[in-house]
Design a protein around this motif. Sequence first.
Motif, PDB file in Angstrom:
ATOM      1  N   LYS A  64      37.539  31.277  42.726  1.00  0.00           N
ATOM      2  CA  LYS A  64      38.085  32.389  43.385  1.00  0.00           C
ATOM      3  C   LYS A  64      38.887  32.128  44.508  1.00  0.00           C
ATOM      4  CE  LYS A  64      37.246  35.499  40.237  1.00  0.00           C
ATOM      5  NZ  LYS A  64      38.064  36.225  39.355  1.00  0.00           N
ATOM      6  N   LEU A  65      38.061  31.332  45.508  1.00  0.00           N
ATOM      7  CA  LEU A  65      38.876  30.796  46.750  1.00  0.00           C
ATOM      8  C   LEU A  65      40.214  29.966  46.455  1.00  0.00           C
ATOM      9  CD1 LEU A  65      35.717  30.250  49.256  1.00  0.00           C
ATOM     10  CD2 LEU A  65      37.223  32.063  49.165  1.00  0.00           C
ATOM     11  N   ASN A  66      39.966  28.793  45.617  1.00  0.00           N
ATOM     12  CA  ASN A  66      41.072  28.195  45.108  1.00  0.00           C
ATOM     13  C   ASN A  66      42.334  28.886  44.657  1.00  0.00           C
ATOM     14  OD1 ASN A  66      39.890  25.798  45.994  1.00  0.00           O
ATOM     15  ND2 ASN A  66      39.116  25.471  44.039  1.00  0.00           N
ATOM     16  N   THR A  67      42.142  30.078  43.902  1.00  0.00           N
ATOM     17  CA  THR A  67      43.049  30.975  43.313  1.00  0.00           C
ATOM     18  C   THR A  67      43.734  31.487  44.472  1.00  0.00           C
ATOM     19  OG1 THR A  67      42.103  30.955  41.264  1.00  0.00           O
ATOM     20  CG2 THR A  67      43.611  32.603  41.704  1.00  0.00           C
ATOM     21  N   ALA A  68      42.810  32.110  45.237  1.00  0.00           N
ATOM     22  CA  ALA A  68      43.302  32.886  46.471  1.00  0.00           C
ATOM     23  C   ALA A  68      44.106  32.147  47.496  1.00  0.00           C
ATOM     24  CB  ALA A  68      42.152  33.734  47.157  1.00  0.00           C
ATOM     25  N   ALA A  69      43.635  30.839  47.583  1.00  0.00           N
ATOM     26  CA  ALA A  69      44.256  29.869  48.555  1.00  0.00           C
ATOM     27  C   ALA A  69      45.646  29.576  48.124  1.00  0.00           C
ATOM     28  CB  ALA A  69      43.503  28.795  48.720  1.00  0.00           C
ATOM     29  N   ALA A  70      45.927  29.383  46.719  1.00  0.00           N
ATOM     30  CA  ALA A  70      47.077  29.090  46.216  1.00  0.00           C
ATOM     31  C   ALA A  70      48.148  30.199  46.453  1.00  0.00           C
ATOM     32  CB  ALA A  70      47.060  28.898  44.711  1.00  0.00           C
ATOM     33  N   ALA A  71      47.757  31.589  46.431  1.00  0.00           N
ATOM     34  CA  ALA A  71      48.418  32.560  46.394  1.00  0.00           C
ATOM     35  C   ALA A  71      48.637  32.845  47.935  1.00  0.00           C
ATOM     36  CB  ALA A  71      47.594  33.883  45.979  1.00  0.00           C
ATOM     37  N   ALA A  72      47.807  32.630  48.872  1.00  0.00           N
ATOM     38  CA  ALA A  72      47.919  32.764  50.249  1.00  0.00           C
ATOM     39  C   ALA A  72      48.995  31.668  50.771  1.00  0.00           C
ATOM     40  CB  ALA A  72      46.599  32.447  51.063  1.00  0.00           C
ATOM     41  N   ILE A  73      48.890  30.599  50.248  1.00  0.00           N
ATOM     42  CA  ILE A  73      50.168  29.394  50.734  1.00  0.00           C
ATOM     43  C   ILE A  73      51.436  29.835  50.475  1.00  0.00           C
ATOM     44  CG2 ILE A  73      50.745  27.024  50.399  1.00  0.00           C
ATOM     45  CD1 ILE A  73      47.899  26.172  50.209  1.00  0.00           C
ATOM     46  N   VAL A  74      51.621  30.251  49.203  1.00  0.00           N
ATOM     47  CA  VAL A  74      53.045  30.867  48.566  1.00  0.00           C
ATOM     48  C   VAL A  74      53.294  32.184  49.673  1.00  0.00           C
ATOM     49  CG1 VAL A  74      54.211  32.101  46.796  1.00  0.00           C
ATOM     50  CG2 VAL A  74      52.758  30.083  46.456  1.00  0.00           C
ATOM     51  N   ILE A  75      52.295  32.993  49.876  1.00  0.00           N
ATOM     52  CA  ILE A  75      52.785  34.199  50.737  1.00  0.00           C
ATOM     53  C   ILE A  75      53.147  33.843  52.185  1.00  0.00           C
ATOM     54  CG2 ILE A  75      51.884  36.379  51.559  1.00  0.00           C
ATOM     55  CD1 ILE A  75      50.293  36.628  48.970  1.00  0.00           C
ATOM     56  N   ASP A  76      52.283  32.861  52.594  1.00  0.00           N
ATOM     57  CA  ASP A  76      52.437  32.223  53.973  1.00  0.00           C
ATOM     58  C   ASP A  76      54.010  31.714  54.030  1.00  0.00           C
ATOM     59  OD1 ASP A  76      51.382  31.806  56.731  1.00  0.00           O
ATOM     60  OD2 ASP A  76      51.806  29.764  56.246  1.00  0.00           O
ATOM     61  N   GLN A  88      51.536  42.686  46.336  1.00  0.00           N
ATOM     62  CA  GLN A  88      50.460  42.538  47.144  1.00  0.00           C
ATOM     63  C   GLN A  88      49.143  42.889  46.193  1.00  0.00           C
ATOM     64  OE1 GLN A  88      49.514  43.864  50.830  1.00  0.00           O
ATOM     65  NE2 GLN A  88      51.503  43.168  51.608  1.00  0.00           N
ATOM     66  N   LYS A  89      49.404  44.094  45.643  1.00  0.00           N
ATOM     67  CA  LYS A  89      48.411  44.613  44.411  1.00  0.00           C
ATOM     68  C   LYS A  89      48.293  43.700  43.344  1.00  0.00           C
ATOM     69  CE  LYS A  89      47.804  48.875  43.595  1.00  0.00           C
ATOM     70  NZ  LYS A  89      47.810  50.267  43.055  1.00  0.00           N
ATOM     71  N   GLU A  90      49.426  43.170  42.659  1.00  0.00           N
ATOM     72  CA  GLU A  90      49.302  42.510  41.614  1.00  0.00           C
ATOM     73  C   GLU A  90      48.560  41.184  42.162  1.00  0.00           C
ATOM     74  OE1 GLU A  90      53.225  41.943  40.293  1.00  0.00           O
ATOM     75  OE2 GLU A  90      53.604  44.068  39.541  1.00  0.00           O
ATOM     76  N   THR A  91      48.896  40.593  43.271  1.00  0.00           N
ATOM     77  CA  THR A  91      48.208  39.334  43.619  1.00  0.00           C
ATOM     78  C   THR A  91      46.775  39.282  43.718  1.00  0.00           C
ATOM     79  OG1 THR A  91      50.231  38.650  44.650  1.00  0.00           O
ATOM     80  CG2 THR A  91      48.194  37.541  45.291  1.00  0.00           C
ATOM     81  N   LEU A  92      46.447  40.839  44.444  1.00  0.00           N
ATOM     82  CA  LEU A  92      44.872  40.736  44.441  1.00  0.00           C
ATOM     83  C   LEU A  92      44.229  40.950  43.187  1.00  0.00           C
ATOM     84  CD1 LEU A  92      44.846  43.208  47.485  1.00  0.00           C
ATOM     85  CD2 LEU A  92      44.273  40.831  47.396  1.00  0.00           C
ATOM     86  N   ALA A  93      45.054  41.707  42.017  1.00  0.00           N
ATOM     87  CA  ALA A  93      44.490  41.688  40.756  1.00  0.00           C
ATOM     88  C   ALA A  93      44.477  40.584  39.822  1.00  0.00           C
ATOM     89  CB  ALA A  93      45.305  42.991  40.150  1.00  0.00           C
ATOM     90  N   ALA A  94      45.190  39.691  40.291  1.00  0.00           N
ATOM     91  CA  ALA A  94      45.189  38.396  39.810  1.00  0.00           C
ATOM     92  C   ALA A  94      44.243  37.303  40.214  1.00  0.00           C
ATOM     93  CB  ALA A  94      46.609  37.774  39.854  1.00  0.00           C
ATOM     94  N   THR A  95      43.824  37.526  41.549  1.00  0.00           N
ATOM     95  CA  THR A  95      42.920  36.738  41.980  1.00  0.00           C
ATOM     96  C   THR A  95      41.473  37.382  42.121  1.00  0.00           C
ATOM     97  OG1 THR A  95      43.373  37.742  44.175  1.00  0.00           O
ATOM     98  CG2 THR A  95      44.404  35.649  43.542  1.00  0.00           C
ATOM     99  N   GLY A  96      41.607  38.637  41.820  1.00  0.00           N
ATOM    100  CA  GLY A  96      40.142  39.461  41.610  1.00  0.00           C
ATOM    101  C   GLY A  96      39.586  39.663  42.718  1.00  0.00           C
ATOM    102  N   THR A  97      40.521  40.007  44.059  1.00  0.00           N
ATOM    103  CA  THR A  97      39.837  40.067  45.370  1.00  0.00           C
ATOM    104  C   THR A  97      40.403  41.474  45.883  1.00  0.00           C
ATOM    105  OG1 THR A  97      41.694  38.955  46.143  1.00  0.00           O
ATOM    106  CG2 THR A  97      39.738  37.495  45.879  1.00  0.00           C
ATOM    107  N   LYS A  98      39.914  41.953  46.775  1.00  0.00           N
ATOM    108  CA  LYS A  98      40.359  43.182  47.541  1.00  0.00           C
ATOM    109  C   LYS A  98      41.105  42.956  48.594  1.00  0.00           C
ATOM    110  CE  LYS A  98      37.929  46.835  47.580  1.00  0.00           C
ATOM    111  NZ  LYS A  98      38.428  47.563  46.565  1.00  0.00           N
ATOM    112  N   ALA A  99      41.233  41.699  49.371  1.00  0.00           N
ATOM    113  CA  ALA A  99      41.860  41.288  50.399  1.00  0.00           C
ATOM    114  C   ALA A  99      41.891  39.813  50.429  1.00  0.00           C
ATOM    115  CB  ALA A  99      41.218  41.862  51.693  1.00  0.00           C
TER     116      ALA A  99
END
Length: 499
Positions: A64-76, A88-99
Motif C-alpha cells: 500500500k505504501l509503495n503504491t501511494a509513494a508512486a502516486a505521491a511522486i507523480v503528484i509532487d 485526488q479521489k480517483e488516486t485515493l480510491a486506486a491506492t485504497g487510502t483516505k489521505a
Amino acid sequence: MPEQQQGENSTVDSAADGANRPAGAFGGLSGKLLWLTVLFIMLAEVLIFFPSIASMRIRWLEDKLNTAAAAAIVIDGLQPVELPYALQKETLAATGTKAIVLRKEGTSRLLAMSSMPTSVDEQYDLTKATPISSMGDALDTLLFGGNRIIRVYGPVGETNMGVEVLMKEKPLRTAMLVYARNVLLLSVLIALFTATLIFFVINRILIRPIRRLTGNMQQFSADPENPQHIFVGDGGRDELAVAGRRLTAMQMELQKTLKQQKNLAALGLAVSKINHDMRNILASAQLMSDRLVDVDDPMVKSFAPKLLRTIDRAVGYTTEVLSFGQASESAPRRRRVRLYDLTQDVRDMLAIDPQSGVEFAEQMPPDIEIDADSEQLFRVIHNLCRNALQALTGETAPDGVKRITVSAQRVGSVVSIIVDDTGPGMPMKARQNLFAAFRGSARSGGTGLGLTIARELVLAHGGTIALVEKPAAGTQFRIEIPDRPVSLEDYRSRTQAEK
C-alpha cells in the motif's frame, strides 16, 4: 445349571479374548500415531503461524505504501499545480487510502485527501517495526481490528523521502483472515498427507511385526506343546527381529522344560504306584534281616548291622520318594552328628570293589561334629561320592591315581566339607547346567537329580554347595553348613545344667 455355568464361562472367555485381541488399524498403535502426527504438525503450524501472519501484514502495508509513494511522486512533480479534487479521489480510491502525505527534506505535504477523519485509532511506523511488535500488531488486528482508522508511515525506496497514509483497517483484516484460512487448510492437508505416509510406513515396518509377535504369543499360550506354534522370524537385524529370535529361543526352551516336567510327572505317577509294594517288600526284608543278629557267625555279625542300616534308609527313602516331585523336602531334624562315622557309612554303602583301583580317603578329625540331619547329610555326601565313583570307574585318571577324598574342618560355627576326586572332571555342558534337573548330568543317560537334591538339602540347612575350580584334574565340591543359632533361653538352661 451346568449349561448356564458353561454359558457364563464362554461369555467370560469371549470377553477375555476380546480384551487380548489387538485393536483395529485406526484404534491401535498405528491409529494413535496417525492422530498424534496430525496434532504435532498442527502445533508446529501454530508456532509458525504468528511470524507468518505478521510478515504477511507487513508486506501488505508495504505494498500500500509503495503504491501511494508512486502516486505521491507523480503528484509532487506537478508542483506548483494543485491536483484537482476529482483526480485526488480517483488516486485515493486506486491506492485504497483516505489521505496521502509526502515527507521530504524535513517537511510534510498533504498531496491528496478525500475527507479528514475526526480521529486516528492506531499509528504504525514500519521503520521501527520489530518481529515481536509486528506479531503483537498482527494479533491485535485479527482480534480487535476492522472498524478502525490507522496511520501508516514508511520510507520511499532508498531515498530520504517518506510516505504516510491514512486508511481503513478493514481491508487489511479481511486479507489477513483469508491468509489465515489458507494457512489453516494447507496445514491440515500437509498434516494429513504426512501422517498418512507415516501411518502406512510404520504400520508396515513396525505394527505388523508387533501384531505377528503378539498373535504368535496368544497361539503359543493356547497350546505351548505344539512345535508348529514356535515363532519363525524373518532373519532381520533390527530390534523386532532380535525380539523375534529371543521369543523363538524362549519358546523352544519352554517346550523343552514342559516336556521334562511332563516326564517328571509321569515318573512320579509311576513311582507312586510301586511305592506301596516296595515298602512292603522292604519291610519283609527288614524283618528277616533282624533275625541275622541272632546268628552266631562272626562274619554275619559284622555285616548285619550295616545291612540293617541300609534297609532302614531304603524304607525311609521310599516314604519320601515323591518329595522332589512335590518341590519340597521334609524339614531337617538337626542334631550333633559325628561326621567321621557318617563318612564311614557312605564308604560302606559305596562298596568300592578293590579290583577297580579306586581309593577312598577321609581327611578330618575323628571327633569333628556337625549340626545337621544325619539322613539328609548322608544323602548329600553319598550322591557326591557316588558321582565321583562313577566318573572314576572305567576311566584312566590323568595322574594315574583314582582317589575319592572327603575332608572336613570346623571354622567357628561353620563346618566345611570337601568332596574331591581325581577323575576327568566335569564337562562344560554339565557346568553350565549345574544343579539343574535333567540337564546337569555329567554322564550319558544321567538325570542330574542327584546334584539337584543335594543342593536342596544343603539349602534347607542354611548352607551352601558349590563347584570349586582347581588346577589339577578332577571335580571338587565344597559344602558349608552353619550351626543353628542358639536362643538365649537355651544357652542359659544349658549353662545352668553344666553347673
